[in-house]
Design a protein around this motif. Structure first.
Motif, PDB file in Angstrom:
ATOM      1  N   VAL A  57      33.385  30.667  77.133  1.00  8.41           N
ATOM      2  CA  VAL A  57      33.471  31.796  78.066  1.00  8.41           C
ATOM      3  C   VAL A  57      33.801  33.087  77.320  1.00  8.41           C
ATOM      4  O   VAL A  57      33.177  34.129  77.544  1.00  8.41           O
ATOM      5  CB  VAL A  57      34.527  31.513  79.150  1.00  8.41           C
ATOM      6  N   GLY A  58      34.787  33.025  76.433  1.00  9.41           N
ATOM      7  CA  GLY A  58      35.148  34.206  75.658  1.00  9.41           C
ATOM      8  C   GLY A  58      34.005  34.700  74.788  1.00  9.41           C
ATOM      9  O   GLY A  58      33.771  35.918  74.681  1.00  9.41           O
ATOM     10  N   SER A  59      33.273  33.779  74.168  1.00  8.08           N
ATOM     11  CA  SER A  59      32.130  34.164  73.333  1.00  8.08           C
ATOM     12  C   SER A  59      31.029  34.799  74.175  1.00  8.08           C
ATOM     13  O   SER A  59      30.408  35.793  73.763  1.00  8.08           O
ATOM     14  CB  SER A  59      31.586  32.938  72.599  1.00  8.08           C
ATOM     15  N   SER A  60      30.790  34.252  75.356  1.00  4.46           N
ATOM     16  CA  SER A  60      29.767  34.801  76.246  1.00  4.46           C
ATOM     17  C   SER A  60      30.128  36.216  76.691  1.00  4.46           C
ATOM     18  O   SER A  60      29.263  37.113  76.736  1.00  4.46           O
ATOM     19  CB  SER A  60      29.591  33.898  77.472  1.00  4.46           C
ATOM     20  N   MET A  65      29.361  42.050  76.264  1.00 10.42           N
ATOM     21  CA  MET A  65      29.940  43.378  76.029  1.00 10.42           C
ATOM     22  C   MET A  65      29.231  44.091  74.887  1.00 10.42           C
ATOM     23  O   MET A  65      28.962  45.299  74.958  1.00 10.42           O
ATOM     24  CB  MET A  65      31.433  43.233  75.715  1.00 10.42           C
ATOM     25  N   GLU A  66      28.924  43.363  73.830  1.00 11.23           N
ATOM     26  CA  GLU A  66      28.314  43.983  72.656  1.00 11.23           C
ATOM     27  C   GLU A  66      26.867  44.406  72.907  1.00 11.23           C
ATOM     28  O   GLU A  66      26.444  45.482  72.455  1.00 11.23           O
ATOM     29  CB  GLU A  66      28.367  43.014  71.475  1.00 11.23           C
ATOM     30  N   LEU A  67      26.103  43.582  73.624  1.00 10.21           N
ATOM     31  CA  LEU A  67      24.662  43.817  73.726  1.00 10.21           C
ATOM     32  C   LEU A  67      24.218  44.447  75.047  1.00 10.21           C
ATOM     33  O   LEU A  67      23.183  45.141  75.066  1.00 10.21           O
ATOM     34  CB  LEU A  67      23.910  42.494  73.529  1.00 10.21           C
ATOM     35  N   PHE A  68      24.968  44.242  76.113  1.00 12.13           N
ATOM     36  CA  PHE A  68      24.465  44.687  77.418  1.00 12.13           C
ATOM     37  C   PHE A  68      25.418  45.595  78.203  1.00 12.13           C
ATOM     38  O   PHE A  68      24.983  46.524  78.862  1.00 12.13           O
ATOM     39  CB  PHE A  68      24.116  43.465  78.287  1.00 12.13           C
ATOM     40  N   ILE A  69      26.706  45.339  78.128  1.00 11.99           N
ATOM     41  CA  ILE A  69      27.647  46.131  78.915  1.00 11.99           C
ATOM     42  C   ILE A  69      28.101  47.375  78.151  1.00 11.99           C
ATOM     43  O   ILE A  69      28.178  48.475  78.714  1.00 11.99           O
ATOM     44  CB  ILE A  69      28.868  45.271  79.315  1.00 11.99           C
ATOM     45  N   GLY A  70      28.391  47.212  76.863  1.00  8.33           N
ATOM     46  CA  GLY A  70      28.884  48.329  76.063  1.00  8.33           C
ATOM     47  C   GLY A  70      27.892  49.453  75.845  1.00  8.33           C
ATOM     48  O   GLY A  70      28.235  50.631  76.030  1.00  8.33           O
ATOM     49  N   PRO A  71      26.646  49.170  75.444  1.00  5.10           N
ATOM     50  CA  PRO A  71      25.681  50.251  75.202  1.00  5.10           C
ATOM     51  C   PRO A  71      25.419  51.082  76.450  1.00  5.10           C
ATOM     52  O   PRO A  71      25.433  50.571  77.572  1.00  5.10           O
ATOM     53  CB  PRO A  71      24.419  49.489  74.763  1.00  5.10           C
ATOM     54  N   ASP A  80      11.134  51.600  71.336  1.00  9.17           N
ATOM     55  CA  ASP A  80      10.056  50.923  70.605  1.00  9.17           C
ATOM     56  C   ASP A  80      10.401  49.484  70.246  1.00  9.17           C
ATOM     57  O   ASP A  80       9.634  48.811  69.545  1.00  9.17           O
ATOM     58  CB  ASP A  80       9.707  51.710  69.339  1.00  9.17           C
ATOM     59  N   GLY A  81      11.562  48.992  70.702  1.00  6.29           N
ATOM     60  CA  GLY A  81      11.933  47.596  70.457  1.00  6.29           C
ATOM     61  C   GLY A  81      12.691  47.353  69.174  1.00  6.29           C
ATOM     62  O   GLY A  81      13.029  46.200  68.879  1.00  6.29           O
ATOM     63  N   THR A  82      12.984  48.394  68.405  1.00  5.15           N
ATOM     64  CA  THR A  82      13.745  48.231  67.168  1.00  5.15           C
ATOM     65  C   THR A  82      15.246  48.389  67.442  1.00  5.15           C
ATOM     66  O   THR A  82      15.660  48.866  68.503  1.00  5.15           O
ATOM     67  CB  THR A  82      13.314  49.273  66.124  1.00  5.15           C
ATOM     68  N   ILE A  83      16.038  47.975  66.458  1.00 11.95           N
ATOM     69  CA  ILE A  83      17.498  48.073  66.590  1.00 11.95           C
ATOM     70  C   ILE A  83      17.956  49.407  66.008  1.00 11.95           C
ATOM     71  O   ILE A  83      17.737  49.671  64.821  1.00 11.95           O
ATOM     72  CB  ILE A  83      18.197  46.921  65.862  1.00 11.95           C
ATOM     73  N   PRO A  84      18.566  50.273  66.797  1.00 11.74           N
ATOM     74  CA  PRO A  84      19.055  51.554  66.268  1.00 11.74           C
ATOM     75  C   PRO A  84      20.252  51.348  65.337  1.00 11.74           C
ATOM     76  O   PRO A  84      20.964  50.334  65.428  1.00 11.74           O
ATOM     77  CB  PRO A  84      19.462  52.329  67.527  1.00 11.74           C
ATOM     78  N   SER A  85      20.485  52.294  64.455  1.00 15.42           N
ATOM     79  CA  SER A  85      21.553  52.169  63.464  1.00 15.42           C
ATOM     80  C   SER A  85      22.922  52.054  64.117  1.00 15.42           C
ATOM     81  O   SER A  85      23.793  51.324  63.624  1.00 15.42           O
ATOM     82  CB  SER A  85      21.540  53.374  62.510  1.00 15.42           C
ATOM     83  N   ASN A  86      23.133  52.749  65.215  1.00  9.43           N
ATOM     84  CA  ASN A  86      24.450  52.717  65.847  1.00  9.43           C
ATOM     85  C   ASN A  86      24.717  51.432  66.623  1.00  9.43           C
ATOM     86  O   ASN A  86      25.809  51.243  67.159  1.00  9.43           O
ATOM     87  CB  ASN A  86      24.618  53.920  66.783  1.00  9.43           C
ATOM     88  N   HIS A  87      23.718  50.530  66.681  1.00  7.63           N
ATOM     89  CA  HIS A  87      23.910  49.249  67.353  1.00  7.63           C
ATOM     90  C   HIS A  87      23.903  48.064  66.384  1.00  7.63           C
ATOM     91  O   HIS A  87      23.977  46.912  66.823  1.00  7.63           O
ATOM     92  CB  HIS A  87      22.835  49.030  68.425  1.00  7.63           C
ATOM     93  N   PHE A  91      25.155  43.900  67.000  1.00  8.07           N
ATOM     94  CA  PHE A  91      24.456  42.650  66.704  1.00  8.07           C
ATOM     95  C   PHE A  91      25.273  41.782  65.744  1.00  8.07           C
ATOM     96  O   PHE A  91      25.264  40.548  65.851  1.00  8.07           O
ATOM     97  CB  PHE A  91      23.077  42.948  66.113  1.00  8.07           C
ATOM     98  N   GLU A  92      25.979  42.410  64.820  1.00 11.10           N
ATOM     99  CA  GLU A  92      26.816  41.641  63.896  1.00 11.10           C
ATOM    100  C   GLU A  92      27.946  40.933  64.645  1.00 11.10           C
ATOM    101  O   GLU A  92      28.187  39.728  64.448  1.00 11.10           O
ATOM    102  CB  GLU A  92      27.390  42.582  62.832  1.00 11.10           C
ATOM    103  N   HIS A  93      28.621  41.672  65.504  1.00 10.25           N
ATOM    104  CA  HIS A  93      29.725  41.071  66.270  1.00 10.25           C
ATOM    105  C   HIS A  93      29.224  39.984  67.218  1.00 10.25           C
ATOM    106  O   HIS A  93      29.861  38.930  67.362  1.00 10.25           O
ATOM    107  CB  HIS A  93      30.460  42.155  67.060  1.00 10.25           C
ATOM    108  N   SER A  94      28.099  40.237  67.854  1.00  9.65           N
ATOM    109  CA  SER A  94      27.561  39.240  68.788  1.00  9.65           C
ATOM    110  C   SER A  94      27.092  37.986  68.050  1.00  9.65           C
ATOM    111  O   SER A  94      27.152  36.873  68.600  1.00  9.65           O
ATOM    112  CB  SER A  94      26.409  39.829  69.596  1.00  9.65           C
ATOM    113  N   SER A  95      26.650  38.131  66.809  1.00  9.15           N
ATOM    114  CA  SER A  95      26.247  36.962  66.021  1.00  9.15           C
ATOM    115  C   SER A  95      27.452  36.073  65.716  1.00  9.15           C
ATOM    116  O   SER A  95      27.356  34.834  65.737  1.00  9.15           O
ATOM    117  CB  SER A  95      25.576  37.395  64.715  1.00  9.15           C
ATOM    118  N   ILE A  96      28.593  36.700  65.432  1.00  9.12           N
ATOM    119  CA  ILE A  96      29.822  35.928  65.213  1.00  9.12           C
ATOM    120  C   ILE A  96      30.192  35.157  66.478  1.00  9.12           C
ATOM    121  O   ILE A  96      30.501  33.960  66.436  1.00  9.12           O
ATOM    122  CB  ILE A  96      30.973  36.871  64.794  1.00  9.12           C
TER     123      ILE A  96
END
Length: 314
Positions: A57-60, A65-71, A80-87, A91-96
């Motif tokens: 639950v905590g990981s979810s 928060m990192e990918l959908f709520i925070g931005p 264009d579907g690419t990852i911006p530098s400020n994000h 992605f690093e935190h969400s991968s952890i």
């Protein structure tokens, strides 16, 4: 994660997990000193997989928060579907968080399907999660040279301890000290993340000569001169040292408290075994004495008979 809440929330989760493991390992060691075996997670009486469910639950929540709520656009990609530098750091935190989710999910499956191999494989999954965490914090896209980078550098030392003790636990499942240090390192990660959250995003706590500056969509601490930066990093090192001292005192005090709660039971078990051995020895002595007493008349009669024979011959 680049906010006060983004550090305090996962920090509290790591602290709670480390404290839970520390308590259970000490308790298990006292209750079963001779047959102690480490466990990668601990079931509860009412819900066996509560610990693993909470990790999932905590990981979810962290991933959301990192990918959908925070931005601001509630999604991490550019048009264009690419990852911006400020994000990138999102992605690093969400991968952890994803790796820890995988650890918890497979730990449940292994417990249900493969009980014999669940310990070593679950420990391996935990090691993978810590290795992922270490890799992404070491190669973090955020600032490496500033004050925040110094906090992350010191955080990596705690992660290294968690990683190596988890790997050592695979081959040393009966080692209490390995489990003790691993639990304490997880707890320390949580405490240090909480310290980072407050020290980096509370304006009143920013070191003298430094300030909070907004860069690429998130706030960072910058210093006005090299001297101010050097002073700020030195203060971070002192904070880490003081935190280590405080955690060490807490761990030893907590251990001694549990000695009073569970140590008496362990001592009683030991005394009982010693008493059993003494009783067995006493019973052996009594039997030997009985045999010797029984043997004495027999030997005396035989000796008497021998003397009688000799007298008759004379």
């Amino acid at each position: 994660m680049g906010t006060l809440v983004g550090h305090v929330a996962p920090g509290f989760a790591f602290f709670a997990l480390g404290f839970w493991h520390l308590f259970n390992h000490i308790r298990l060691h006292f209750l079963h000193p001779n047959s102690y075996t480490s466990s990668p997670w601990f079931p509860t009486s009412k819900l066996r997989y509560l610990e693993l469910f909470l990790i999932m639950v905590g990981s979810s929540i962290s991933i959301s928060m990192e990918l959908f709520i925070g931005p601001e656009s509630h999604q991490p990609f550019d048009p264009d579907g690419t990852i911006p530098s400020n994000h990138l750091h999102n992605f690093e935190h969400s991968s952890i968080s994803t790796t820890f989710f995988i650890y918890a999910a497979f730990a449940i499956l292994l417990d249900k399907i493969s009980p014999k191999a669940k310990y070593s494989l679950t420990q391996f999954l935990g090691a993978v999660a810590f290795a992922q965490q270490l890799l992404l914090f070491h190669l973090h896209s955020a600032d490496h040279m500033g004050v925040e980078g110094q906090y992350h550098l010191l955080l990596q030392s705690a992660i290294v301890v968690s990683l190596f003790t988890t790997l050592m636990g695979i081959g040393l499942p009966k080692s209490f000290i390995v489990s003790f240090i691993r639990s304490l390192s997880i707890l320390y990660q949580g405490v240090w993340l909480i310290v980072m959250g407050y020290m980096l995003w509370t304006p009143e706590l920013i070191p003298k000569g430094c300030f909070i500056h907004s860069e690429e969509g998130h706030q960072v601490v910058r210093c006005s001169s090299d001297e101010a930066l050097h002073r700020a990093k030195s203060l971070v090192n002192i904070q880490f040292s003081w935190t280590l001292i405080a955690i060490t005192i807490f761990a030893m005090s907590f251990y001694l408290v549990l000695v009073k709660l569970y140590g008496e039971h362990a001592e009683y078990s030991t005394l009982t075994k010693e008493e059993d051995l003494e009783l067995e020895e006493d019973s052996d002595d009594v039997e030997s004495q009985k045999e010797s007493k029984r043997g004495e008349p027999t030997n005396f009669i035989q000796m008497g008979k021998g003397y009688a024979v000799m007298d008759i011959e004379r």
